[in-house]
Design a protein around this motif. Structure first.
Motif, short mmCIF file in Angstrom:
data_model
loop_
_atom_site.label_atom_id
_atom_site.label_comp_id
_atom_site.label_asym_id
_atom_site.label_seq_id
_atom_site.Cartn_x
_atom_site.Cartn_y
_atom_site.Cartn_z
N GLN A 43 38.21 56.56 41.31
CA GLN A 43 38.10 56.55 39.85
C GLN A 43 38.61 57.86 39.25
O GLN A 43 39.31 57.85 38.23
N GLN A 44 38.26 58.97 39.86
CA GLN A 44 38.64 60.28 39.32
C GLN A 44 40.12 60.60 39.54
O GLN A 44 40.79 61.11 38.66
N ASP A 45 40.58 60.33 40.76
CA ASP A 45 41.91 60.78 41.16
C ASP A 45 42.92 59.66 41.34
O ASP A 45 44.04 59.89 41.77
N HIS A 46 42.52 58.44 41.02
CA HIS A 46 43.40 57.27 41.15
C HIS A 46 43.97 57.12 42.55
O HIS A 46 45.13 56.81 42.74
N ILE A 47 43.10 57.37 43.53
CA ILE A 47 43.48 57.19 44.93
C ILE A 47 43.36 55.71 45.27
O ILE A 47 42.41 55.05 44.87
N SER A 48 44.32 55.22 46.00
CA SER A 48 44.28 53.83 46.42
C SER A 48 43.35 53.69 47.62
O SER A 48 43.21 54.60 48.43
N VAL A 49 42.74 52.51 47.73
CA VAL A 49 41.66 52.30 48.69
C VAL A 49 42.00 51.17 49.65
O VAL A 49 42.61 50.17 49.28
N THR A 50 41.57 51.36 50.90
CA THR A 50 41.47 50.28 51.87
C THR A 50 39.99 49.94 51.95
O THR A 50 39.20 50.75 52.42
N ASN A 51 39.64 48.78 51.46
CA ASN A 51 38.25 48.34 51.55
C ASN A 51 38.09 47.54 52.83
O ASN A 51 38.51 46.40 52.93
N ASP A 52 37.51 48.19 53.82
CA ASP A 52 37.12 47.48 55.04
C ASP A 52 35.75 46.91 54.74
O ASP A 52 34.77 47.64 54.65
N PHE A 53 35.70 45.60 54.52
CA PHE A 53 34.45 44.97 54.09
C PHE A 53 33.27 45.32 55.00
O PHE A 53 32.17 45.57 54.53
N CYS A 54 33.50 45.34 56.29
CA CYS A 54 32.39 45.62 57.22
C CYS A 54 31.98 47.08 57.17
O CYS A 54 30.80 47.41 57.33
N HIS A 55 32.93 47.97 56.94
CA HIS A 55 32.58 49.38 56.79
C HIS A 55 31.77 49.59 55.51
O HIS A 55 30.77 50.31 55.50
N THR A 56 32.21 48.96 54.44
CA THR A 56 31.49 49.07 53.17
C THR A 56 30.10 48.48 53.31
O THR A 56 29.12 49.05 52.82
N PHE A 57 29.99 47.35 53.99
CA PHE A 57 28.70 46.72 54.25
C PHE A 57 27.78 47.65 55.04
O PHE A 57 26.59 47.78 54.74
N ALA A 58 28.32 48.31 56.05
CA ALA A 58 27.53 49.17 56.94
C ALA A 58 27.06 50.45 56.25
O ALA A 58 26.20 51.15 56.77
N ASP A 59 27.60 50.72 55.08
CA ASP A 59 27.28 51.94 54.36
C ASP A 59 25.79 52.04 54.01
O ASP A 59 25.23 53.12 53.95
N GLU A 60 25.15 50.91 53.75
CA GLU A 60 23.74 50.91 53.35
C GLU A 60 22.95 49.95 54.24
O GLU A 60 22.22 49.09 53.77
N PHE A 61 23.08 50.13 55.53
CA PHE A 61 22.58 49.19 56.53
C PHE A 61 21.07 49.01 56.56
O PHE A 61 20.57 48.07 57.14
N ASP A 62 20.33 49.91 55.93
CA ASP A 62 18.87 49.89 56.07
C ASP A 62 18.17 49.08 54.98
O ASP A 62 16.97 49.21 54.80
N LYS A 63 18.90 48.23 54.28
CA LYS A 63 18.31 47.41 53.22
C LYS A 63 18.19 45.96 53.68
O LYS A 63 18.85 45.54 54.63
N PRO A 64 17.39 45.15 52.99
CA PRO A 64 17.33 43.72 53.29
C PRO A 64 18.70 43.07 53.07
O PRO A 64 19.49 43.54 52.25
N ILE A 65 18.98 41.99 53.79
CA ILE A 65 20.30 41.38 53.79
C ILE A 65 20.79 40.98 52.40
O ILE A 65 21.96 41.14 52.09
N ASP A 66 19.90 40.47 51.53
CA ASP A 66 20.35 40.10 50.19
C ASP A 66 20.77 41.33 49.40
O ASP A 66 21.72 41.28 48.62
N GLN A 67 20.10 42.44 49.60
CA GLN A 67 20.50 43.68 48.93
C GLN A 67 21.80 44.23 49.52
O GLN A 67 22.61 44.81 48.81
N LEU A 68 21.99 44.02 50.82
CA LEU A 68 23.24 44.44 51.45
C LEU A 68 24.42 43.66 50.87
O LEU A 68 25.47 44.23 50.58
N TRP A 69 24.24 42.36 50.70
CA TRP A 69 25.30 41.55 50.10
C TRP A 69 25.60 42.04 48.68
O TRP A 69 26.74 42.22 48.31
#
Length: 156
Positions: A43-69
């Protein structure tokens, strides 16, 4: 990012999982580059992103599954304008902050607890359905040909 633009190349910053598994099969923290940090920099620097869905998912792994989704969905929506590449895989339990690099074949989707399931993955891919500037690849740990064919089915 400025250097990349000057050289007429596209710099992509990939989301990373919170943890990795060491040689003793123990999870260890990888570093502090959270998906939220990637989003903020995009957002700040207009850097392009590779969204690895599983990496993004693993970012907050300690929550209930519905919150993870919900967290994965919200972050993917926020990253969507900056996303140029999507890594498409699945994760199996235990959800421990790592990426298991499971695939997207029918056999994979039959695994109990696999995430995202086919329906959720199609929802995520829908974020990019009207864009022609997105690349999508999958990087499973095995059956690369089968997963490529499965990806073609999912996006068609």
């Amino acid at each position: 990012n400025q250097y990349a633009h000057h050289q007429n190349i596209l710099l992509l910053v990939e989301t990373v999982p919170a943890k990795t598994i060491n040689s003793n099969l123990q999870t260890i923290s990888q570093h502090s580059l959270s998906a939220n940090t990637v989003i903020r920099r995009a957002q700040q620097d207009h850097i392009s992103v590779t969204n690895d869905f599983c990496h993004t998912f693993a970012d907050e792994f300690d929550k209930p599954i519905d919150q993870l989704w919900q967290a994965l969905w919200d972050k993917s929506v926020t990253m969507a304008p900056f996303t140029k590449l999507v890594h498409i895989n699945t994760v199996i339990p235990p959800y421990n902050g790592t990426d298991s690099h499971h695939g997207i074949t029918d056999k994979d989707f039959a695994i109990p607890g696999i995430f995202p399931n086919r329906e959720k993955l199609i929802q995520l891919l829908g974020l990019f359905k009207d864009r022609d500037d997105i690349w999508a690849i999958n990087e499973p740990s095995s059956d690369h040909i089968g997963n490529f064919k499965a990806l073609l089915k999912l996006i068609s």
